[in-house]
Write an enzyme that holds these catalytic residues in place. Structure first.
Site, short mmCIF file in Angstrom:
data_model
loop_
_atom_site.label_atom_id
_atom_site.label_comp_id
_atom_site.label_asym_id
_atom_site.label_seq_id
_atom_site.Cartn_x
_atom_site.Cartn_y
_atom_site.Cartn_z
N GLU A 57 33.33 52.52 43.20
CA GLU A 57 32.69 51.79 42.14
C GLU A 57 33.58 50.32 42.25
OE1 GLU A 57 31.49 53.78 38.35
OE2 GLU A 57 33.03 52.47 37.59
N CYS A 100 37.14 43.68 40.41
CA CYS A 100 38.00 44.68 40.72
C CYS A 100 37.40 45.38 42.04
CB CYS A 100 38.30 45.52 39.60
SG CYS A 100 39.61 46.69 39.85
N CYS A 152 42.78 58.02 47.55
CA CYS A 152 43.82 57.52 47.73
C CYS A 152 45.11 58.71 48.00
CB CYS A 152 44.36 56.66 46.60
SG CYS A 152 46.23 55.87 46.90
N CYS A 170 49.81 59.19 42.80
CA CYS A 170 50.57 58.53 41.81
C CYS A 170 50.30 59.35 40.40
CB CYS A 170 50.37 57.19 41.14
SG CYS A 170 50.82 56.14 42.56
N CYS A 202 47.23 58.48 37.81
CA CYS A 202 46.09 57.93 38.39
C CYS A 202 44.87 59.01 38.98
CB CYS A 202 46.43 56.96 39.51
SG CYS A 202 45.06 56.24 40.50
N GLU A 261 44.82 52.33 48.19
CA GLU A 261 45.97 51.60 48.32
C GLU A 261 45.50 50.44 49.36
OE1 GLU A 261 49.04 50.59 47.13
OE2 GLU A 261 48.76 49.27 48.87
N SER A 270 46.97 44.23 45.02
CA SER A 270 47.79 45.04 44.27
C SER A 270 48.25 46.27 45.03
CB SER A 270 47.34 45.55 42.97
OG SER A 270 47.97 46.42 42.24
N LEU A 319 54.70 48.71 39.54
CA LEU A 319 56.07 49.11 39.23
C LEU A 319 56.27 50.63 38.44
CD1 LEU A 319 59.16 48.25 40.31
CD2 LEU A 319 59.15 47.44 37.74
N CYS A 361 40.30 49.39 36.51
CA CYS A 361 41.51 49.55 37.39
C CYS A 361 42.07 50.77 37.51
CB CYS A 361 42.66 48.55 36.89
SG CYS A 361 41.84 46.71 37.35
#
Ligand code: SAH
Ligand code: SF4
Length: 399
Positions: free
Chosen positions: A109, A126, A133, A137, A140, A190, A221, A244, A367
């Site tokens: 998307e 975006c 991924c 994380c 996420c 990523e 990013s 971060l 995002c």
């Protein structure tokens, strides 16, 4: 709010063996024309037709001879990824779901978020770089899906092409312009783990024969793949955002597991090296630090204090992102007061610190949050299709 939600197609795209020119960088396209026995400057001409006028049919590329147009039609094509669903909100937000890969393929998307800034209407796209991924994380939803596949350059730049083209569908070719003003590589995946396709696509974003975007308006990013940050500095001058999310290794190991491989004492100097690379004329005067606000986890006063120490020598702008919850997420969103207190501590210490504005559902999907929604929607679409088919059976058996 009214929506223009359109189901575009569900068919499996036809498989062709023609070379797709959409994702080729200028250098690659020049080589392609040389191999065809043609002059290099044809590359620039075709790029302008494709990326500035959104023309995919060689027959309409009128400054190219009829003979060459015929040749091109035989060996190549310009093909954007298939749009299976699009959704235009009244507030200006637009979303597209693309099917990538052969057969059933996978879904990714892309979201466009409009905003009025002091220079006029800003439209930020975006863009996704991978399906899923591998980095997992803990906050996420893309990470929860695991890694499925890398996107190809035409699938990456195709997202920008489709977004721009969507504003020009009813505009005469000669009058067409590019509408997207900013790109953030903050969709699924990523980007630094799909390095070459991402760099090639971003070079098209910057190229005057393609999108001609300012390098300050194109942001990559990353969750912090240290050696690839250095490699990026060698190859491309774009703005950098670092995800971060935690100011110490212990907490970051938990939230962003790649931190175990590239801990803060490596990541912060890598960000510093990235900024230093080209001096002050580049897009790299500062890095953006992204920090997702997780209730009771990383949003306490002590964390804000640790941020001040960690970032004291790094020219940075901090962007606090209210957590976007998803089903079974192990976190809650920090309260508005918590986020504002965190911001105040950092601002008082001299940092530029902003809070990402959320605008309901639309921005939630923007995002790092895309796949859950795509998957849910696909599941719903499948269920809906089944239901319709069953109803058809019932109607037929009754008739
Ligand atoms: N992999 C890259 C780019 C994609 S993620 C990266 O991690 O930077 C884009 C941004 O969305 C990252 O800052 C990511 O941490 C953030 N993000 C992911 N999941 C989120 C969630 N549930 N709520 C808010 N932000 C999230
Ligand atoms: Fe991957 Fe970025 Fe999500 Fe982490 S935040 S799992 S790196 S997409």
């Amino acid at each position: 709010m009214t929506h223009d939600a359109v189901k575009i197609s569900t068919h499996t795209p036809e498989v062709t063996s023609k070379v797709n020119l959409l994702g080729m960088s200028r250098v690659q396209l020049e080589q392609f024309f040389e191999k065809l026995g043609e002059k290099k400057f044809r590359a620039g001409q075709v790029m302008k037709w494709v990326h500035q006028y959104f023309v995919t049919d060689f027959a309409q590329m009128t400054n190219i001879s009829g003979k060459l147009r015929e040749k091109l039609e035989k060996v190549c094509e310009v093909k954007a990824p298939e749009v299976v669903h699009r959704h235009y909100s009244q507030d200006g937000t637009r979303k597209w779901v693309f099917r990538v890969g052969d057969g059933e393929g996978s879904l990714v998307e892309t979201v466009l978020i409009p905003a009025d800034d002091k220079t006029g209407a800003r439209k930020t796209l975006c863009i996704s770089s991978q399906v899923g991924c591998a980095l997992d994380c803990s906050f996420c939803s893309t990470g929860k899906q695991g890694f499925q596949r890398d996107l190809t350059p035409d699938e990456i730049i195709g997202q920008l092409w489709v977004a721009n083209q969507s504003y020009m569908e009813d505009v005469e070719i000669a009058e067409r312009t590019r509408s997207v003003t900013n790109v953030v590589m903050m969709g699924m995946g990523e980007p630094l783990l799909n390095f070459k396709p991402v760099v090639d696509s971003m070079s098209l974003m910057l190229d005057d024969f393609a999108y001609g975007m300012s390098k300050r308006r194109v942001t990559l990013s990353t969750s912090g793949i240290v050696p690839m940050i250095d490699k990026l500095a060698e190859e491309l001058d774009v703005a950098l955002a670092i995800s971060l999310h935690a100011p110490n290794n212990e907490l970051r190991n938990e939230l962003v597991p790649i931190n175990k491989k590239y801990p803060l004492e490596q990541l912060i100097p890598a960000a510093q090296r990235y900024i230093n690379k080209d001096g002050n004329e580049s897009a790299r005067k500062h890095v953006t630090i992204e920090y997702v606000m997780l209730e009771g986890v990383n949003d306490k006063p002590e964390h804000a204090q640790q941020m001040i120490t960690l970032l004291k020598n790094l020219p940075s702008k901090i962007n606090l992102i209210p957590f976007n919850p998803f089903p079974h997420a192990p976190y809650g969103r920090s309260s508005r007061n918590r986020i504002m207190a965190f911001q105040k501590t950092l601002s008082d210490a001299g940092f530029v610190c902003t809070i990402r504005q959320t605008r309901g559902d639309d921005i939630d999907a923007a995002c790092g949050q895309l796949v859950g929604q795509v998957a849910d929607r696909t599941r719903r679409a499948e269920q809906w299709k089944k239901k319709i088919a069953q109803q058809g059976e019932i109607v037929r058996s009754q008739g």
